[in-house]
Design a protein around this motif. Structure first.
Motif, PDB file in Angstrom:
ATOM      1  N   ASP A 194       0.805  -1.220   0.000  1.00  0.00           N
ATOM      2  CA  ASP A 194       0.000   0.000   0.000  1.00  0.00           C
ATOM      3  C   ASP A 194       0.837   1.268   0.000  1.00  0.00           C
ATOM      4  N   GLY A 195       2.169   1.137   0.145  1.00  0.00           N
ATOM      5  CA  GLY A 195       3.055   2.282   0.023  1.00  0.00           C
ATOM      6  C   GLY A 195       3.196   3.140   1.258  1.00  0.00           C
ATOM      7  N   LYS A 196       2.537   2.788   2.353  1.00  0.00           N
ATOM      8  CA  LYS A 196       2.602   3.617   3.564  1.00  0.00           C
ATOM      9  C   LYS A 196       3.837   3.308   4.407  1.00  0.00           C
ATOM     10  N   ASN A 197       4.194   2.046   4.478  1.00  0.00           N
ATOM     11  CA  ASN A 197       5.344   1.638   5.276  1.00  0.00           C
ATOM     12  C   ASN A 197       6.057   0.511   4.541  1.00  0.00           C
ATOM     13  N   ILE A 198       7.298   0.759   4.149  1.00  0.00           N
ATOM     14  CA  ILE A 198       8.006  -0.206   3.321  1.00  0.00           C
ATOM     15  C   ILE A 198       8.226  -1.527   4.043  1.00  0.00           C
ATOM     16  N   ASN A 199       8.493  -1.475   5.347  1.00  0.00           N
ATOM     17  CA  ASN A 199       8.712  -2.706   6.098  1.00  0.00           C
ATOM     18  C   ASN A 199       7.439  -3.548   6.146  1.00  0.00           C
ATOM     19  N   SER A 200       6.307  -2.881   6.350  1.00  0.00           N
ATOM     20  CA  SER A 200       5.022  -3.588   6.368  1.00  0.00           C
ATOM     21  C   SER A 200       4.693  -4.159   5.005  1.00  0.00           C
ATOM     22  N   ASP A 201       5.036  -3.406   3.960  1.00  0.00           N
ATOM     23  CA  ASP A 201       4.772  -3.893   2.599  1.00  0.00           C
ATOM     24  C   ASP A 201       5.580  -5.154   2.299  1.00  0.00           C
ATOM     25  N   ILE A 202       6.859  -5.166   2.710  1.00  0.00           N
ATOM     26  CA  ILE A 202       7.677  -6.359   2.487  1.00  0.00           C
ATOM     27  C   ILE A 202       7.110  -7.541   3.263  1.00  0.00           C
ATOM     28  N   ALA A 203       6.673  -7.290   4.508  1.00  0.00           N
ATOM     29  CA  ALA A 203       6.081  -8.358   5.312  1.00  0.00           C
ATOM     30  C   ALA A 203       4.833  -8.916   4.646  1.00  0.00           C
ATOM     31  N   LYS A 204       4.027  -8.032   4.060  1.00  0.00           N
ATOM     32  CA  LYS A 204       2.806  -8.460   3.373  1.00  0.00           C
ATOM     33  C   LYS A 204       3.147  -9.318   2.161  1.00  0.00           C
ATOM     34  N   LEU A 205       4.154  -8.897   1.406  1.00  0.00           N
ATOM     35  CA  LEU A 205       4.570  -9.653   0.228  1.00  0.00           C
ATOM     36  C   LEU A 205       5.119 -11.029   0.613  1.00  0.00           C
ATOM     37  N   VAL A 206       5.864 -11.078   1.724  1.00  0.00           N
ATOM     38  CA  VAL A 206       6.385 -12.362   2.206  1.00  0.00           C
ATOM     39  C   VAL A 206       5.230 -13.288   2.578  1.00  0.00           C
ATOM     40  N   LYS A 207       4.216 -12.739   3.253  1.00  0.00           N
ATOM     41  CA  LYS A 207       3.044 -13.527   3.648  1.00  0.00           C
ATOM     42  C   LYS A 207       2.317 -14.079   2.429  1.00  0.00           C
ATOM     43  N   ASN A 208       2.385 -13.317   1.326  1.00  0.00           N
ATOM     44  CA  ASN A 208       1.710 -13.739   0.091  1.00  0.00           C
ATOM     45  C   ASN A 208       2.601 -14.628  -0.789  1.00  0.00           C
ATOM     46  N   GLY A 209       3.741 -15.056  -0.248  1.00  0.00           N
ATOM     47  CA  GLY A 209       4.570 -16.016  -0.977  1.00  0.00           C
ATOM     48  C   GLY A 209       5.792 -15.455  -1.668  1.00  0.00           C
ATOM     49  N   LEU A 210       6.229 -14.246  -1.303  1.00  0.00           N
ATOM     50  CA  LEU A 210       7.425 -13.665  -1.911  1.00  0.00           C
ATOM     51  C   LEU A 210       8.633 -14.564  -1.671  1.00  0.00           C
ATOM     52  N   SER A 211       9.446 -14.749  -2.695  1.00  0.00           N
ATOM     53  CA  SER A 211      10.610 -15.620  -2.557  1.00  0.00           C
ATOM     54  C   SER A 211      11.632 -15.004  -1.604  1.00  0.00           C
ATOM     55  N   PRO A 212      12.364 -15.838  -0.869  1.00  0.00           N
ATOM     56  CA  PRO A 212      13.388 -15.318   0.056  1.00  0.00           C
ATOM     57  C   PRO A 212      14.425 -14.448  -0.635  1.00  0.00           C
ATOM     58  N   MET A 213      14.781 -14.772  -1.866  1.00  0.00           N
ATOM     59  CA  MET A 213      15.782 -13.984  -2.581  1.00  0.00           C
ATOM     60  C   MET A 213      15.304 -12.557  -2.790  1.00  0.00           C
ATOM     61  N   ILE A 214      14.041 -12.385  -3.194  1.00  0.00           N
ATOM     62  CA  ILE A 214      13.518 -11.041  -3.428  1.00  0.00           C
ATOM     63  C   ILE A 214      13.313 -10.320  -2.107  1.00  0.00           C
ATOM     64  N   GLN A 215      12.870 -11.051  -1.068  1.00  0.00           N
ATOM     65  CA  GLN A 215      12.721 -10.441   0.262  1.00  0.00           C
ATOM     66  C   GLN A 215      14.062  -9.890   0.727  1.00  0.00           C
ATOM     67  N   GLN A 216      15.121 -10.678   0.577  1.00  0.00           N
ATOM     68  CA  GLN A 216      16.435 -10.242   1.015  1.00  0.00           C
ATOM     69  C   GLN A 216      16.927  -9.057   0.186  1.00  0.00           C
TER      70      GLN A 216
END
Length: 212
Positions: free
Chosen positions: A119-141
């Motif tokens: 949603d663009g409000k908090n980058i850390n929260s956005d990354i956490a949301k993407l991880v919850k939705n299946g973001l690969s560890p490589m992209i998370q890192q």
């Protein structure tokens, strides 16, 4: 293809115009005018012409003056426009201020997260949301590296943000994220949609049976 940062005097490097690793034809006048109007024998000005695209780069001393994007890699062609604007601004200032470039690249991935579902409000929260939705560890890192280093540019910590190599790696990571999350899915989707209709029907039936 490997990325070789532009460097004056090198016979080949990645062209800052076309992004191709190509031979460069170097030209430097034997003399130039000094401030008093006389000639000096050592000319700080040189040009390099790319043998692939034919465009030139202009150097003053060891600094790449034109195009004014430093030694940053060419941005991925599928990079969203608002992300691209920050990426290119970071490229222009990286040699003069690595800290400013790191901060701009952090802003770029914050905007990129919106394109990926945040949603663009908090980058850390956005990354956490993407991880919850299946973001690969490589992209998370990759996202977290750019985030943390960019944060250190604004709030000094334990990372040497003034190190050009550190900041240079951030450009590569931003391109990696775009390639993995935008370019590759687009390419696969295009190839998949081009399959014969009968094949697509068979796949849909197979997957429907498998989920039943």
């Amino acid at each position: 293809m490997a990325y070789v940062p532009p460097e004056r005097g090198e016979r080949s490097f990645t062209c800052p115009h076309c992004g191709v690793l190509a031979q460069q034809n170097i030209y430097s006048n034997p003399s130039s005018l000094n401030m008093a109007g006389g000639y000096i024998s050592s000319n700080p000005i040189a040009t390099a012409v790319c043998t692939h695209c034919g465009k030139f780069s202009l150097w003053v001393g060891q600094a790449l003056l034109y195009p004014d994007r430093g030694s940053a890699p060419i941005p991925n062609a599928d990079m969203p426009d608002d992300v691209l604007a920050d990426y290119e601004e970071a490229a222009r200032v990286a040699s003069a201020s690595p800290k400013a470039a790191a901060a701009l690249l952090r802003l770029a991935i914050q905007k990129l997260c919106v394109h990926l579902g945040g949603d663009g409000k908090n980058i850390n929260s956005d990354i956490a949301k993407l991880v919850k939705n299946g973001l690969s560890p490589m992209i998370q890192q990759s996202l977290d590296v750019v985030r943390v280093v960019g944060n250190n540019a604004v709030h000094p910590g334990q990372i040497d943000v003034d190190n050009p190599e550190v900041v240079g790696s951030l450009f590569a990571l931003v391109n990696l994220i775009v390639e993995s999350m935008i370019s590759t899915p687009m390419k696969v989707s295009k190839l998949y949609s081009a399959l014969p209709g009968a094949a697509l029907d068979g796949i849909a039936k197979r997957d429907g049976d498998a989920s039943g």
